[in-house]
Design a protein around this motif. Structure first.
Motif, PDB file in Angstrom:
ATOM      1  N   LEU A 275       0.807  -1.218   0.000  1.00 26.39           N
ATOM      2  CA  LEU A 275       0.000   0.000   0.000  1.00 26.39           C
ATOM      3  C   LEU A 275       0.844   1.274   0.000  1.00 26.39           C
ATOM      4  CD1 LEU A 275      -2.709  -1.063   2.622  1.00 26.39           C
ATOM      5  CD2 LEU A 275      -2.857  -1.178   0.118  1.00 26.39           C
ATOM      6  N   ARG A 276       2.166   1.117   0.099  1.00 27.53           N
ATOM      7  CA  ARG A 276       3.039   2.294   0.132  1.00 27.53           C
ATOM      8  C   ARG A 276       3.618   2.524  -1.261  1.00 27.53           C
ATOM      9  NH1 ARG A 276       5.322  -0.532   4.428  1.00 27.53           N
ATOM     10  NH2 ARG A 276       7.410  -0.386   3.510  1.00 27.53           N
ATOM     11  N   HIS A 277       2.773   2.971  -2.172  1.00 21.63           N
ATOM     12  CA  HIS A 277       3.205   3.238  -3.545  1.00 21.63           C
ATOM     13  C   HIS A 277       2.479   4.472  -4.051  1.00 21.63           C
ATOM     14  CE1 HIS A 277      -0.636   1.564  -4.765  1.00 21.63           C
ATOM     15  NE2 HIS A 277      -0.354   0.460  -4.108  1.00 21.63           N
ATOM     16  N   LYS A 278       2.831   4.923  -5.241  1.00 27.29           N
ATOM     17  CA  LYS A 278       2.366   6.239  -5.698  1.00 27.29           C
ATOM     18  C   LYS A 278       0.858   6.315  -5.902  1.00 27.29           C
ATOM     19  CE  LYS A 278       2.960   5.575 -10.706  1.00 27.29           C
ATOM     20  NZ  LYS A 278       3.639   6.081 -11.915  1.00 27.29           N
ATOM     21  N   PHE A 279       0.175   5.189  -6.067  1.00 24.39           N
ATOM     22  CA  PHE A 279      -1.272   5.225  -6.246  1.00 24.39           C
ATOM     23  C   PHE A 279      -1.980   5.684  -4.974  1.00 24.39           C
ATOM     24  CE2 PHE A 279      -5.463   3.027  -6.202  1.00 24.39           C
ATOM     25  CZ  PHE A 279      -6.048   3.741  -7.248  1.00 24.39           C
ATOM     26  N   LEU A 280      -1.418   5.325  -3.828  1.00 22.05           N
ATOM     27  CA  LEU A 280      -2.023   5.695  -2.550  1.00 22.05           C
ATOM     28  C   LEU A 280      -1.161   6.648  -1.727  1.00 22.05           C
ATOM     29  CD1 LEU A 280      -3.426   2.242  -1.336  1.00 22.05           C
ATOM     30  CD2 LEU A 280      -4.673   4.095  -2.439  1.00 22.05           C
ATOM     31  N   MET A 281       0.086   6.856  -2.115  1.00 22.66           N
ATOM     32  CA  MET A 281       0.983   7.682  -1.305  1.00 22.66           C
ATOM     33  C   MET A 281       1.874   8.516  -2.213  1.00 22.66           C
ATOM     34  SD  MET A 281       3.432   6.535   1.880  1.00 22.66           S
ATOM     35  CE  MET A 281       4.816   5.919   0.913  1.00 22.66           C
ATOM     36  N   ALA A 282       1.523   9.785  -2.369  1.00 22.72           N
ATOM     37  CA  ALA A 282       2.314  10.692  -3.192  1.00 22.72           C
ATOM     38  C   ALA A 282       3.605  11.070  -2.463  1.00 22.72           C
ATOM     39  CB  ALA A 282       1.503  11.952  -3.493  1.00 22.72           C
ATOM     40  N   GLN A 283       4.486  11.758  -3.170  1.00 20.13           N
ATOM     41  CA  GLN A 283       5.660  12.328  -2.520  1.00 20.13           C
ATOM     42  C   GLN A 283       5.243  13.539  -1.695  1.00 20.13           C
ATOM     43  OE1 GLN A 283       8.264  12.961  -5.994  1.00 20.13           O
ATOM     44  NE2 GLN A 283       9.564  11.338  -5.189  1.00 20.13           N
TER      45      GLN A 283
ATOM     46  N   GLN B 183     -16.671  -9.731   1.962  1.00 23.31           N
ATOM     47  CA  GLN B 183     -16.616 -10.788   0.955  1.00 23.31           C
ATOM     48  C   GLN B 183     -17.917 -10.849   0.160  1.00 23.31           C
ATOM     49  OE1 GLN B 183     -16.925 -14.857   2.358  1.00 23.31           O
ATOM     50  NE2 GLN B 183     -15.316 -15.515   0.920  1.00 23.31           N
ATOM     51  N   LYS B 184     -19.053 -10.722   0.835  1.00 20.37           N
ATOM     52  CA  LYS B 184     -20.343 -10.768   0.158  1.00 20.37           C
ATOM     53  C   LYS B 184     -20.537  -9.555  -0.748  1.00 20.37           C
ATOM     54  CE  LYS B 184     -22.768 -13.604   3.572  1.00 20.37           C
ATOM     55  NZ  LYS B 184     -23.131 -14.692   2.618  1.00 20.37           N
TER      56      LYS B 184
ATOM     57  N   ALA C 206     -21.155  -9.846  -4.641  1.00 18.79           N
ATOM     58  CA  ALA C 206     -22.402  -9.308  -5.186  1.00 18.79           C
ATOM     59  C   ALA C 206     -22.149  -8.391  -6.370  1.00 18.79           C
ATOM     60  CB  ALA C 206     -23.170  -8.565  -4.089  1.00 18.79           C
ATOM     61  N   TYR C 207     -21.043  -7.655  -6.339  1.00 17.34           N
ATOM     62  CA  TYR C 207     -20.751  -6.692  -7.408  1.00 17.34           C
ATOM     63  C   TYR C 207     -19.673  -7.188  -8.380  1.00 17.34           C
ATOM     64  CZ  TYR C 207     -23.721  -3.265  -5.138  1.00 17.34           C
ATOM     65  OH  TYR C 207     -24.808  -2.608  -4.605  1.00 17.34           O
ATOM     66  N   GLY C 208     -19.273  -8.433  -8.254  1.00 16.74           N
ATOM     67  CA  GLY C 208     -18.307  -9.001  -9.190  1.00 16.74           C
ATOM     68  C   GLY C 208     -16.946  -8.351  -9.122  1.00 16.74           C
ATOM     69  N   LEU C 209     -16.527  -7.943  -7.930  1.00 18.73           N
ATOM     70  CA  LEU C 209     -15.237  -7.283  -7.745  1.00 18.73           C
ATOM     71  C   LEU C 209     -14.160  -8.303  -7.395  1.00 18.73           C
ATOM     72  CD1 LEU C 209     -16.471  -4.264  -5.583  1.00 18.73           C
ATOM     73  CD2 LEU C 209     -16.170  -4.349  -8.064  1.00 18.73           C
ATOM     74  N   ALA C 210     -12.923  -7.974  -7.737  1.00 18.97           N
ATOM     75  CA  ALA C 210     -11.780  -8.842  -7.427  1.00 18.97           C
ATOM     76  C   ALA C 210     -10.939  -8.187  -6.333  1.00 18.97           C
ATOM     77  CB  ALA C 210     -10.933  -9.084  -8.676  1.00 18.97           C
ATOM     78  N   MET C 211     -10.667  -8.911  -5.276  1.00 21.39           N
ATOM     79  CA  MET C 211      -9.983  -8.333  -4.131  1.00 21.39           C
ATOM     80  C   MET C 211      -8.468  -8.439  -4.266  1.00 21.39           C
ATOM     81  SD  MET C 211     -10.458  -9.078  -0.038  1.00 21.39           S
ATOM     82  CE  MET C 211     -12.193  -8.601  -0.022  1.00 21.39           C
ATOM     83  N   ASP C 212      -7.789  -7.336  -3.985  1.00 25.94           N
ATOM     84  CA  ASP C 212      -6.356  -7.298  -3.738  1.00 25.94           C
ATOM     85  C   ASP C 212      -6.151  -6.309  -2.596  1.00 25.94           C
ATOM     86  OD1 ASP C 212      -6.600  -4.760  -4.878  1.00 25.94           O
ATOM     87  OD2 ASP C 212      -5.715  -5.363  -6.783  1.00 25.94           O
TER      88      ASP C 212
ATOM     89  N   GLU D 154      -5.148  -3.173  -2.525  1.00 28.45           N
ATOM     90  CA  GLU D 154      -5.700  -1.845  -2.789  1.00 28.45           C
ATOM     91  C   GLU D 154      -7.215  -1.846  -2.681  1.00 28.45           C
ATOM     92  OE1 GLU D 154      -4.357  -0.436  -6.539  1.00 28.45           O
ATOM     93  OE2 GLU D 154      -2.232  -0.594  -6.010  1.00 28.45           O
ATOM     94  N   GLN D 155      -7.863  -2.820  -3.340  1.00 30.43           N
ATOM     95  CA  GLN D 155      -9.315  -2.876  -3.305  1.00 30.43           C
ATOM     96  C   GLN D 155      -9.828  -3.223  -1.911  1.00 30.43           C
ATOM     97  OE1 GLN D 155     -11.372  -1.829  -5.807  1.00 30.43           O
ATOM     98  NE2 GLN D 155      -9.370  -1.154  -6.533  1.00 30.43           N
ATOM     99  N   TYR D 156      -9.052  -4.012  -1.191  1.00 28.86           N
ATOM    100  CA  TYR D 156      -9.452  -4.346   0.179  1.00 28.86           C
ATOM    101  C   TYR D 156      -9.582  -3.086   1.026  1.00 28.86           C
ATOM    102  CZ  TYR D 156      -9.259  -6.116   4.953  1.00 28.86           C
ATOM    103  OH  TYR D 156      -9.532  -6.366   6.272  1.00 28.86           O
ATOM    104  N   VAL D 157      -8.596  -2.185   0.942  1.00 28.88           N
ATOM    105  CA  VAL D 157      -8.661  -0.992   1.790  1.00 28.88           C
ATOM    106  C   VAL D 157      -9.609   0.060   1.230  1.00 28.88           C
ATOM    107  CG1 VAL D 157      -6.394  -1.359   2.818  1.00 28.88           C
ATOM    108  CG2 VAL D 157      -6.576   0.057   0.751  1.00 28.88           C
ATOM    109  N   LEU D 158      -9.665   0.204  -0.101  1.00 34.45           N
ATOM    110  CA  LEU D 158     -10.526   1.240  -0.680  1.00 34.45           C
ATOM    111  C   LEU D 158     -12.007   0.887  -0.547  1.00 34.45           C
ATOM    112  CD1 LEU D 158      -8.435   2.059  -3.872  1.00 34.45           C
ATOM    113  CD2 LEU D 158      -8.815   3.580  -1.924  1.00 34.45           C
ATOM    114  N   VAL D 159     -12.372  -0.315  -0.978  1.00 36.26           N
ATOM    115  CA  VAL D 159     -13.768  -0.731  -0.847  1.00 36.26           C
ATOM    116  C   VAL D 159     -14.087  -0.994   0.621  1.00 36.26           C
ATOM    117  CG1 VAL D 159     -15.499  -2.439  -1.519  1.00 36.26           C
ATOM    118  CG2 VAL D 159     -13.785  -1.676  -3.174  1.00 36.26           C
ATOM    119  N   GLY D 160     -13.131  -1.585   1.339  1.00 30.77           N
ATOM    120  CA  GLY D 160     -13.366  -1.872   2.750  1.00 30.77           C
ATOM    121  C   GLY D 160     -13.626  -0.610   3.555  1.00 30.77           C
ATOM    122  N   SER D 161     -12.832   0.428   3.339  1.00 28.78           N
ATOM    123  CA  SER D 161     -13.056   1.695   4.043  1.00 28.78           C
ATOM    124  C   SER D 161     -14.418   2.275   3.699  1.00 28.78           C
ATOM    125  CB  SER D 161     -11.947   2.689   3.689  1.00 28.78           C
ATOM    126  OG  SER D 161     -12.162   3.934   4.320  1.00 28.78           O
ATOM    127  N   THR D 162     -14.800   2.181   2.425  1.00 30.24           N
ATOM    128  CA  THR D 162     -16.092   2.704   1.987  1.00 30.24           C
ATOM    129  C   THR D 162     -17.242   1.933   2.622  1.00 30.24           C
ATOM    130  OG1 THR D 162     -15.146   3.445  -0.102  1.00 30.24           O
ATOM    131  CG2 THR D 162     -17.532   3.179  -0.027  1.00 30.24           C
TER     132      THR D 162
END
Length: 292
Positions: free
Chosen positions: A112-120, A243-244, A248-254, A256-264
């Motif tokens: 999770l410590r990469h430019k997609f989630l953590m800018a300089q 997980q449900k 239900a929405y046909g999403l694939a977990m990794d 990034e998606q775990y924290v973004l969708v999970g937080s939401t």
């Protein structure tokens, strides 16, 4: 990509993964609204500025997500421009590790410590009315992130940041990131009533009338809320619920998606609990969510 598109005499945007606003302040000076997702975006922006003979006076960030502040450090280092960010977003802009740490709920793992989630890091100052160019207006747009704002320019162009997503994005990914569901819905209702020469959302096409898209985003929020409530007919711990939701929405977990969708989803649960539609119960040292 990274094409400069003129909207009015003074207001432009740069076509990129997250649209970047550009406003001419006079014959030589310009300001940016956000700076793109990384150093490469900053380089491409600088090439546009150099090609026009423009001097970058300031960057006005809408919020601190990495895809909106990623070019800050490069552009500030190259031009000496000022950078301004609103409220708590200023702290996240100056200390970008706060974003993945907030999403993960602890020190974030390497994934999770990469430019997609953590800018300089960049040297940002607090946004106030006093530091705005003459004729600019700050538009509070909370909900997507802590203290996100938009900007209205003197010639009537409104930059809306991430307060709504395109129909295509919502239809494909279903769940857009939301920090505060109640504030997000309030923001969209206010956006529906705004008037402008042109609206420039970061992740949707510019439009003279933004109300239909705002309403589509509102409808999607209520749809997801109803889905979460329906999944909680039987008490569920968060991991099982998540997980449900993914299934239900046909999403694939990794990660990034775990924290973004999970937080939401957690934000939805907090909002639904506060509004009496879901209950939180503790059984055998486990937090369970169930329909009220």
């Amino acid at each position: 990509m990274y094409e400069l598109i003129q909207v009015t005499d003074r207001s432009y945007y740069i076509q990129s993964p997250s649209k970047i606003g550009l406003v001419r302040l006079n014959d030589s000076d310009v300001c940016l609204i956000d700076s793109g997702n990384d150093k490469d975006a900053g380089r491409k922006i600088r090439q546009i500025l150099n090609g026009r003979g423009w001097h970058l006076a300031a960057i006005y960030n809408t919020h601190s997500n990495a895809d909106h502040i990623g070019g800050n450090r490069y552009l500030q280092g190259q031009t000496g421009c000022k950078i301004y960010a609103p409220g708590i977003e200023c702290a996240f802009t100056s200390h970008p590790v706060l974003e993945p740490a907030f999403l993960y709920g602890a020190f974030p793992p390497r994934e999770l410590r990469h430019k997609f989630l953590m800018a300089q890091e960049s040297n940002a100052a607090y946004l106030t009315k006093e530091v705005l160019p003459e004729g600019f207006e700050i538009l509070p747009l909370p909900g997507h992130f802590f203290g996100m704002v938009g900007y209205r320019t003197p010639d009537g162009v409104v930059y809306l940041a991430d307060c709504l997503s395109s129909r295509q994005t919502l239809d494909k990914y279903q769940i857009s990131f939301i920090y505060d569901v109640g504030a997000y819905l309030d923001t969209l209702e206010r956006v529906k009533a705004l008037r402008a020469v042109m609206f420039i959302p970061a992740h949707a096409e510019p439009a003279e009338d933004i109300a239909p898209l705002a309403q589509y985003n509102i409808g999607k929020v209520w749809e997801i809320a109803d889905k979460i409530v329906s999944l909680c007919e039987e008490p569920l711990c968060f991991e099982n619920l998540l997980q449900k939701v993914f299934s239900a929405y046909g999403l694939a977990m990794d990660f990034e998606q775990y924290v973004l969708v999970g937080s939401t989803v957690r934000s939805y649960l907090a909002w639904l609990k506060d509004n009496g539609r879901i209950e939180a119960v503790f059984e055998k040292n486990m937090l369970l969510w169930k329909k009220a």
